[in-house]
Design an enzyme around this catalytic site. Structure first.
Site, PDB file in Angstrom:
ATOM      1  N   ASP A  31     -26.280  16.912  -9.003  1.00 46.43           N
ATOM      2  CA  ASP A  31     -27.450  15.783  -8.540  1.00 46.43           C
ATOM      3  C   ASP A  31     -27.572  14.632  -9.131  1.00 46.43           C
ATOM      4  O   ASP A  31     -27.704  15.367 -10.437  1.00 46.43           O
ATOM      5  CB  ASP A  31     -29.153  16.302  -7.538  1.00 46.43           C
ATOM      6  CG  ASP A  31     -28.916  14.616  -6.877  1.00 46.43           C
ATOM      7  OD1 ASP A  31     -29.695  14.399  -5.425  1.00 46.43           O
ATOM      8  OD2 ASP A  31     -29.333  13.645  -7.919  1.00 46.43           O
ATOM      9  N   PHE A 147     -25.218  19.654  11.458  1.00 49.02           N
ATOM     10  CA  PHE A 147     -26.194  19.202  12.754  1.00 49.02           C
ATOM     11  C   PHE A 147     -27.489  20.192  12.380  1.00 49.02           C
ATOM     12  O   PHE A 147     -27.891  20.528  13.281  1.00 49.02           O
ATOM     13  CB  PHE A 147     -25.433  19.757  13.451  1.00 49.02           C
ATOM     14  CG  PHE A 147     -23.895  19.910  13.889  1.00 49.02           C
ATOM     15  CD1 PHE A 147     -24.332  18.045  15.028  1.00 49.02           C
ATOM     16  CD2 PHE A 147     -23.254  20.338  13.889  1.00 49.02           C
ATOM     17  CE1 PHE A 147     -23.279  18.197  15.363  1.00 49.02           C
ATOM     18  CE2 PHE A 147     -22.031  19.861  13.829  1.00 49.02           C
ATOM     19  CZ  PHE A 147     -21.760  18.555  14.970  1.00 49.02           C
ATOM     20  N   ARG A 149     -31.678  19.596  11.991  1.00 49.91           N
ATOM     21  CA  ARG A 149     -32.475  18.994  12.282  1.00 49.91           C
ATOM     22  C   ARG A 149     -34.118  18.636  10.891  1.00 49.91           C
ATOM     23  O   ARG A 149     -34.297  19.683  10.575  1.00 49.91           O
ATOM     24  CB  ARG A 149     -33.219  18.816  13.722  1.00 49.91           C
ATOM     25  CG  ARG A 149     -32.343  18.752  14.743  1.00 49.91           C
ATOM     26  CD  ARG A 149     -32.902  19.444  15.760  1.00 49.91           C
ATOM     27  NE  ARG A 149     -32.995  20.542  15.359  1.00 49.91           N
ATOM     28  CZ  ARG A 149     -33.630  21.603  16.583  1.00 49.91           C
ATOM     29  NH1 ARG A 149     -34.450  21.767  16.676  1.00 49.91           N
ATOM     30  NH2 ARG A 149     -33.648  23.113  16.032  1.00 49.91           N
ATOM     31  N   GLU A 150     -34.182  17.372  10.890  1.00 49.79           N
ATOM     32  CA  GLU A 150     -35.473  17.716   9.720  1.00 49.79           C
ATOM     33  C   GLU A 150     -36.639  18.133   9.872  1.00 49.79           C
ATOM     34  O   GLU A 150     -36.554  17.654  11.135  1.00 49.79           O
ATOM     35  CB  GLU A 150     -35.592  15.401   9.738  1.00 49.79           C
ATOM     36  CG  GLU A 150     -34.358  15.128   8.354  1.00 49.79           C
ATOM     37  CD  GLU A 150     -35.276  14.288   8.435  1.00 49.79           C
ATOM     38  OE1 GLU A 150     -36.315  13.861   7.882  1.00 49.79           O
ATOM     39  OE2 GLU A 150     -33.773  13.052   7.538  1.00 49.79           O
ATOM     40  N   LYS A 246     -38.716  14.011  26.772  1.00 50.17           N
ATOM     41  CA  LYS A 246     -39.401  13.605  26.221  1.00 50.17           C
ATOM     42  C   LYS A 246     -39.935  12.012  25.865  1.00 50.17           C
ATOM     43  O   LYS A 246     -38.620  12.454  24.887  1.00 50.17           O
ATOM     44  CB  LYS A 246     -39.977  14.191  25.080  1.00 50.17           C
ATOM     45  CG  LYS A 246     -40.638  15.460  25.498  1.00 50.17           C
ATOM     46  CD  LYS A 246     -41.073  16.700  24.600  1.00 50.17           C
ATOM     47  CE  LYS A 246     -41.380  17.778  25.046  1.00 50.17           C
ATOM     48  NZ  LYS A 246     -40.473  18.155  23.860  1.00 50.17           N
ATOM     49  N   GLY A 248     -41.488   9.163  24.972  1.00 51.76           N
ATOM     50  CA  GLY A 248     -41.794   8.855  22.890  1.00 51.76           C
ATOM     51  C   GLY A 248     -41.812   7.038  22.944  1.00 51.76           C
ATOM     52  O   GLY A 248     -40.858   6.198  23.586  1.00 51.76           O
ATOM     53  N   CYS A 255     -30.782   9.397  11.101  1.00 49.43           N
ATOM     54  CA  CYS A 255     -29.670   9.698  11.153  1.00 49.43           C
ATOM     55  C   CYS A 255     -28.887   8.933  12.434  1.00 49.43           C
ATOM     56  O   CYS A 255     -28.321   8.306  12.693  1.00 49.43           O
ATOM     57  CB  CYS A 255     -29.132  10.863  12.133  1.00 49.43           C
ATOM     58  SG  CYS A 255     -30.280  11.992  10.285  1.00 49.43           S
ATOM     59  N   LYS A 258     -28.583   4.652  12.311  1.00 50.47           N
ATOM     60  CA  LYS A 258     -27.431   4.617  11.651  1.00 50.47           C
ATOM     61  C   LYS A 258     -25.904   5.660  12.103  1.00 50.47           C
ATOM     62  O   LYS A 258     -25.469   4.429  11.626  1.00 50.47           O
ATOM     63  CB  LYS A 258     -27.626   5.534  10.805  1.00 50.47           C
ATOM     64  CG  LYS A 258     -26.887   5.352   9.092  1.00 50.47           C
ATOM     65  CD  LYS A 258     -26.969   6.219   7.809  1.00 50.47           C
ATOM     66  CE  LYS A 258     -27.102   7.646   8.259  1.00 50.47           C
ATOM     67  NZ  LYS A 258     -25.480   8.574   7.604  1.00 50.47           N
TER      68      LYS A 258
HETATM   69  C1  UGA Z   1     -30.581  14.506  14.404  1.00 47.07           C
HETATM   70  C2  UGA Z   1     -29.696  15.586  15.386  1.00 47.07           C
HETATM   71  O1  UGA Z   1     -30.924  16.597  16.263  1.00 47.07           O
HETATM   72  C3  UGA Z   1     -28.786  16.140  14.578  1.00 47.07           C
HETATM   73  O2  UGA Z   1     -28.419  17.655  14.841  1.00 47.07           O
HETATM   74  C4  UGA Z   1     -28.499  15.620  13.090  1.00 47.07           C
HETATM   75  O3  UGA Z   1     -27.867  16.833  12.694  1.00 47.07           O
HETATM   76  C5  UGA Z   1     -29.203  14.697  12.676  1.00 47.07           C
HETATM   77  O4  UGA Z   1     -29.886  14.183  12.899  1.00 47.07           O
HETATM   78  C6  UGA Z   1     -28.456  14.317  11.433  1.00 47.07           C
HETATM   79  O5  UGA Z   1     -27.256  13.252  12.098  1.00 47.07           O
HETATM   80  O6  UGA Z   1     -28.187  14.282   9.982  1.00 47.07           O
HETATM   81  P1  UGA Z   1     -32.597  14.656  13.531  1.00 47.07           P
HETATM   82  O7  UGA Z   1     -33.011  12.709  12.582  1.00 47.07           O
HETATM   83  O8  UGA Z   1     -34.120  14.967  12.175  1.00 47.07           O
HETATM   84  O9  UGA Z   1     -31.617  15.059  13.815  1.00 47.07           O
HETATM   85  O10 UGA Z   1     -34.524  14.190  14.488  1.00 47.07           O
HETATM   86  P2  UGA Z   1     -34.485  14.945  15.868  1.00 47.07           P
HETATM   87  O11 UGA Z   1     -35.190  16.097  15.526  1.00 47.07           O
HETATM   88  O12 UGA Z   1     -32.951  14.785  16.387  1.00 47.07           O
HETATM   89  O13 UGA Z   1     -35.340  13.734  16.569  1.00 47.07           O
HETATM   90  C7  UGA Z   1     -34.607  11.965  16.349  1.00 47.07           C
HETATM   91  C8  UGA Z   1     -35.293  11.422  17.184  1.00 47.07           C
HETATM   92  O14 UGA Z   1     -35.864  11.343  18.292  1.00 47.07           O
HETATM   93  C9  UGA Z   1     -36.885  11.070  16.445  1.00 47.07           C
HETATM   94  O15 UGA Z   1     -37.315  10.145  16.805  1.00 47.07           O
HETATM   95  C10 UGA Z   1     -37.600  12.067  17.911  1.00 47.07           C
HETATM   96  O16 UGA Z   1     -39.683  11.971  18.067  1.00 47.07           O
HETATM   97  C11 UGA Z   1     -37.029  11.730  18.925  1.00 47.07           C
HETATM   98  N1  UGA Z   1     -37.377  12.168  20.116  1.00 47.07           N
HETATM   99  C12 UGA Z   1     -36.666  13.165  20.569  1.00 47.07           C
HETATM  100  C13 UGA Z   1     -38.178  11.807  21.437  1.00 47.07           C
HETATM  101  O17 UGA Z   1     -38.163  10.491  21.540  1.00 47.07           O
HETATM  102  N2  UGA Z   1     -38.351  12.562  22.788  1.00 47.07           N
HETATM  103  C14 UGA Z   1     -37.854  14.050  22.853  1.00 47.07           C
HETATM  104  O18 UGA Z   1     -37.000  14.212  23.341  1.00 47.07           O
HETATM  105  C15 UGA Z   1     -36.439  14.147  21.531  1.00 47.07           C
END
Ligand code: UGA
Length: 423
Positions: A31, A147, A149-150, A246, A248, A255, A258
């Protein structure tokens, strides 16, 4: 065991680095940020991510991982993973300059016959640009999108639904897939370009799904239906799937917004626009605004000088990330209508860009509040006893944008309870 270099130790790079080291590989994390390198070398994680510090400490103790700012420290690595950011340009397209600059540096550093793996989310044909800059016929370029998720990055690293490996050399593609030592994941071998698109198409599909979910929630509220019942029944259809249904305050994070914008821009450039993406983005703005309307309506039509207690700032639970957080967008709208905000989040302790008070205890955020608004689905919010705060608030009103709290409990304590997707 392989020798692996990870270029870029952000969310994706760090999770991948400690993941590979845990699997027994020898990992060098590179880094340019020297303070980050120092921190990681001393066992501290610069990000809030479940289990990362534990795995980091274990791998440091076993000498399975080192960190450096010097590219020459990866000279004997057979696999080099690019985990660099691809931020959004003003026009929505992805900026791949970090990737291209790194490729320039790597030209003289990569070991003979090394494999360069692009893990960052990159627009279509980035692999061709990297190949050109690298100008090394002995090096194979593999596109292996992440893939993760945070909040569950390591869990996702060790138990992926699928591992996508795109490349020209079948042999190298198999070697990259083998690094994950995954017993259950489906391995998808494909070409580089398809691998690049798989990532954008997956995230965009999920974002579109969530926009639709939020629109159904809005529609259900205009009837006497309950969107939660509707969505639950929809999810029982295997073709739809029960996850990501769900409602929200809108979707966010580093991610989805963008990637949707980048795919939209890339498709437009190719003269194959994807209007669903425009609609999903527009719909997401409506999702933020809809929560604000609910608060406003509950408070009699005006937010001017109203004290709002906001629960949750992160874009979702189990992360400290507020980038493109729907909570922040909702707060901005509340402020623009004259509200004053006292917020609480279990891990986010300041928001520099906003004129809000971030309290260290949830109880402090509710003092004198006209309404409580739940914006992030932190499980600990469920533990708050309404009977213990009902004397502190000015008005007993809760707007639960995540449908997280126990509605009956709050109603029994005399609160007006407003959920998301039903009346
Ligand atoms: C997302 C993808 O899920 C990953 O597979 C991917 O690798 C990652 O982006 C990336 O491109 O690096 P992430 O951004 O960590 O992961 O978040 P998610 O858990 O997917 O949630 C995204 C958003 O959707 C959040 O704001 C969450 O609160 C919202 N969400 C999710 C809802 O409002 N309802 C749901 O049922 C699920």
């Amino acid at each position: 065991m392989a020798k692996i270099a990870i270029i870029g130790t952000g969310y994706v790079g760090l999770a991948s680095a400690v993941g590979f080291a845990h699997l027994g590989h020898d990992v060098v994390g590179i880094d340019i940020d020297k303070s980050k390198v120092e921190k990681l070398t001393s066992g501290k994680s610069p990000i809030f991510e479940k289990d990362v510090e534990i795995y980091l400490a274990q791998s440091l103790a076993k000498n399975k991982i080192i960190f450096s700012s010097d590219y020459s420290d990866m000279k004997d690595c057979d696999f080099v993973f690019m985990c660099l950011p691809t931020p959004q340009n003003d026009d929505g397209s992805a900026d791949i300059n970090y990737i291209l600059d790194s490729a320039k540096t790597l030209t003289n550093q990569l070991k003979e016959n090394a494999t360069l793996v692009i893990k960052s989310t990159v627009p279509v044909n980035t692999w061709k640009k990297v190949t050109e800059i690298l100008n090394r016929t002995d090096v194979s370029i593999i596109s292996n999108p992440e893939f993760l998720r945070e909040g569950t990055a390591l869990e996702d690293f060790f138990n992926p639904d699928r591992i996508v490996v795109g490349g020209i050399s079948e042999e190298k593609a198999h070697l990259v897939a083998d690094l994950y030592k995954s017993k259950d994941a489906v391995i998808v071998f494909t070409d580089n370009t398809s691998a690049e698109i798989i990532k954008y198409a997956s995230n965009s599909f999920l974002a579109i799904k969530l926009s639709f979910v939020n629109e159904i929630a809005a529609y259900a509220e205009s009837t006497d239906a309950n969107a939660l019942e509707v969505l639950n029944a929809m999810g029982l259809d295997k073709r739809i799937g029960k996850d990501f249904l769900k409602p929200g305050p809108g979707w966010g994070g580093m991610c989805f917004p963008k990637d949707v914008s980048a795919l939209k821009e890339s498709a437009r450039e190719k003269n194959v626009p994807i209007p669903l993406l425009d609609a999903a983005l527009e719909s997401n703005l409506k999702a933020h605004a809809r929560i604000v309307s609910k608060v406003k309506k509950a408070l009699g039509g005006s937010l001017k000088d109203k004290n709002i207690s906001v629960w949750g700032l992160a874009f979702k639970a189990n992360t400290d990330d507020i980038r493109f957080s729907p909570a922040i967008s909702v707060i901005e709208l509340l402020i623009s209508e004259g509200a004053q905000i006292k917020a609480f989040d279990p891990v986010v302790k300041q928001v520099k860009e906003l004129a809000i008070e971030v309290k260290s205890e949830i109880i402090q955020s509710v003092e004198n509040a006209d309404a409580i608004v739940v914006l992030t689905e932190w499980q600990e919010f469920k533990l708050v006893e309404p009977s213990l705060i009902d004397k502190l608030v000015k008005q007993k009103i809760v707007v639960d944008a995540r449908n997280l709290l126990d509605k009956e409990k709050w109603i029994n304590s005399g609160f007006m309870f407003i959920g998301n997707g039903y009346n």
